[in-house]
Scaffold this motif. Structure first.
Motif, PDB file in Angstrom:
ATOM      1  N   LYS A 113      -4.009   0.127  -5.119  1.00 14.40           N
ATOM      2  CA  LYS A 113      -4.049  -0.729  -3.944  1.00 14.40           C
ATOM      3  C   LYS A 113      -2.745  -1.504  -3.790  1.00 14.40           C
ATOM      4  CE  LYS A 113      -7.627  -1.515  -2.089  1.00 14.40           C
ATOM      5  NZ  LYS A 113      -8.233  -0.937  -0.862  1.00 14.40           N
ATOM      6  N   SER A 160      -7.265  -6.153   0.892  1.00 19.82           N
ATOM      7  CA  SER A 160      -7.238  -5.201  -0.213  1.00 19.82           C
ATOM      8  C   SER A 160      -8.294  -5.449  -1.281  1.00 19.82           C
ATOM      9  CB  SER A 160      -5.843  -5.198  -0.850  1.00 19.82           C
ATOM     10  OG  SER A 160      -4.874  -4.772   0.079  1.00 19.82           O
ATOM     11  N   TYR A 201      -8.561   2.823  -8.662  1.00 20.71           N
ATOM     12  CA  TYR A 201      -8.083   2.495  -7.325  1.00 20.71           C
ATOM     13  C   TYR A 201      -6.613   2.101  -7.409  1.00 20.71           C
ATOM     14  CZ  TYR A 201     -12.941   2.178  -5.669  1.00 20.71           C
ATOM     15  OH  TYR A 201     -14.242   2.452  -5.321  1.00 20.71           O
ATOM     16  N   ALA A 220       0.830  -1.204   0.000  1.00 25.76           N
ATOM     17  CA  ALA A 220       0.000   0.000   0.000  1.00 25.76           C
ATOM     18  C   ALA A 220       0.868   1.259   0.000  1.00 25.76           C
ATOM     19  CB  ALA A 220      -0.923  -0.015   1.213  1.00 25.76           C
ATOM     20  N   GLU A 229      -5.515   6.721  -2.742  1.00 25.40           N
ATOM     21  CA  GLU A 229      -6.034   5.378  -2.959  1.00 25.40           C
ATOM     22  C   GLU A 229      -7.082   5.294  -4.056  1.00 25.40           C
ATOM     23  OE1 GLU A 229      -8.379   1.932  -0.420  1.00 25.40           O
ATOM     24  OE2 GLU A 229      -6.868   3.148   0.579  1.00 25.40           O
TER      25      GLU A 229
END
Length: 243
Positions: A80, A87, A78, A36, A68
Motif C-alpha cells: 500500500k 489506504s 498487501y 501507491a 496490491e
C-alpha cells in the motif's frame, strides 16, 4: 532500522514479510511505501521475482495476485501507499512494514497502527534513510534500544564503529575528506581509500566474523530495537573508495 541506501535492507524486509506469510496461517502483512505508485513498482520488480524463485511460495499462492495484494493459502500480503488517508481503512493486520518512512505521510502511518489492535502478534518494522534529525526514522531510532555494528580489529583487537570522516584514509591525502570535490578528485588516489583502525593504523577486516551489534542504551526501558546500518556494514557492496 536507520540506514544508508543500497545495502539490501528493503530486500530483507520484503523477504521477511513473504516468509511470515508463508509460515503462519491467517497472517496479514501490510507493507507500505511512500506512494501507491511506488508500492506497485516494488510489487512488480522486487516482490514478484522472490515469489517466482520460490517453489514453496508458488505452491501456496492463490489466484488473488495483483500489485496490491497477494494471497498465500489463508495469509495475505498487501502493498500500500502511505500518501492517502484511505489506504489503512478496513484491513486488519498482524505485521506492519513501513519502508522509506521519512518520505511517507506521518498521519497515514499513525492511522495504520490501529490495524494491529486485534492481532495476537502486533509486529512492526520501520526502515528508512534519515532526513531531518528528530523526525521520522531518526525519532523512532532514538526511542529504541540502539544497536551499532562494532568492528573488532583483526590486528590489535580494538573495537570501534567505523566512521567515514574519522577512519577512512586515502594514501598521500592529508586534508579533510570534506574538501574533496569534482574539481580535485582527479589528483587524489581515492580508489585506494581504506578504513584504518584508530589504534594500530592498519586496515581491519570488516567482514561479519569481526563484527558485533552492541546496544548503546541497554538499561533504558524501550520495547523497540533500533539498528544503525551504515555503508561499512556491507563492505563488499560499498567500498571506502566508492564512498
Amino acid at each position: 532500522v536507520r540506514k544508508c541506501s543500497q545495502v539490501g535492507i528493503s530486500e530483507l524486509a520484503i523477504r521477511k514479510a513473504l516468509a511470515l506469510c508463508g509460515m503462519i496461517k491467517n497472517f496479514t502483512c501490510i507493507y507500505t511505501l511512500p506512494t501507491a505508485g511506488f508500492a506497485a513498482t516494488v510489487s512488480k520488480t522486487r516482490v514478484a521475482p522472490v515469489i517466482a524463485d520460490s517453489p514453496y511460495l508458488r505452491q501456496l499462492a492463490s489466484d488473488l495476485d495483483n500489485v496490491e495484494v497477494k494471497q498465500f493459502d489463508k495469509s495475505f500480503l498487501y502493498l500500500k501507499g502511505a500518501a492517502s488517508s484511505n489506504s489503512p481503512i478496513s484491513i486488519p493486520a498482524d505485521y506492519l512494514v513501513h519502508d522509506e518512512l521519512d518520505f511517507s505521510d506521518p498521519l497515514v502511518i499513525s492511522q495504520y497502527q490501529s490495524r494491529l489492535t486485534h492481532s495476537p502478534y502486533k509486529m512492526k518494522f520501520k526502515l528508512s534513510t534519515p532526513t531531518i534529525p528528530g523526525k521520522g526514522i531518526d525519532a523512532e531510532f532514538q526511542r529504541s534500544k540502539r544497536f551499532f555494528n562494532f568492528t573488532k580489529c583483526n590486528h590489535c583487537n580494538h573495537q570501534f564503529v567505523p566512521d567515514y570522516y574519522e577512519h577512512v584514509k586515502i594514501p598521500c591525502y592529508m586534508d579533510d575528506l570534506r574538501f574533496i570535490s569534482k574539481r580535485n578528485l582527479h589528483s587524489i588516489d581515492y580508489s585506494k581509500a581504506e578504513v584504518i583502525c584508530p589504534k594500530c593504523g592498519k586496515a581491519p577486516d570488516l567482514g561479519p566474523l569481526y563484527r558485533e551489534w552492541v546496544c548503546e542504551n541497554p538499561t533504558e526501558n524501550h520495547v523497540a530495537e533500533g539498528f544503525q546500518v551504515s555503508p561499512f556494514d556491507a563492505p563488499q557492496i560499498i567500498t571506502p573508495g566508492y564512498l
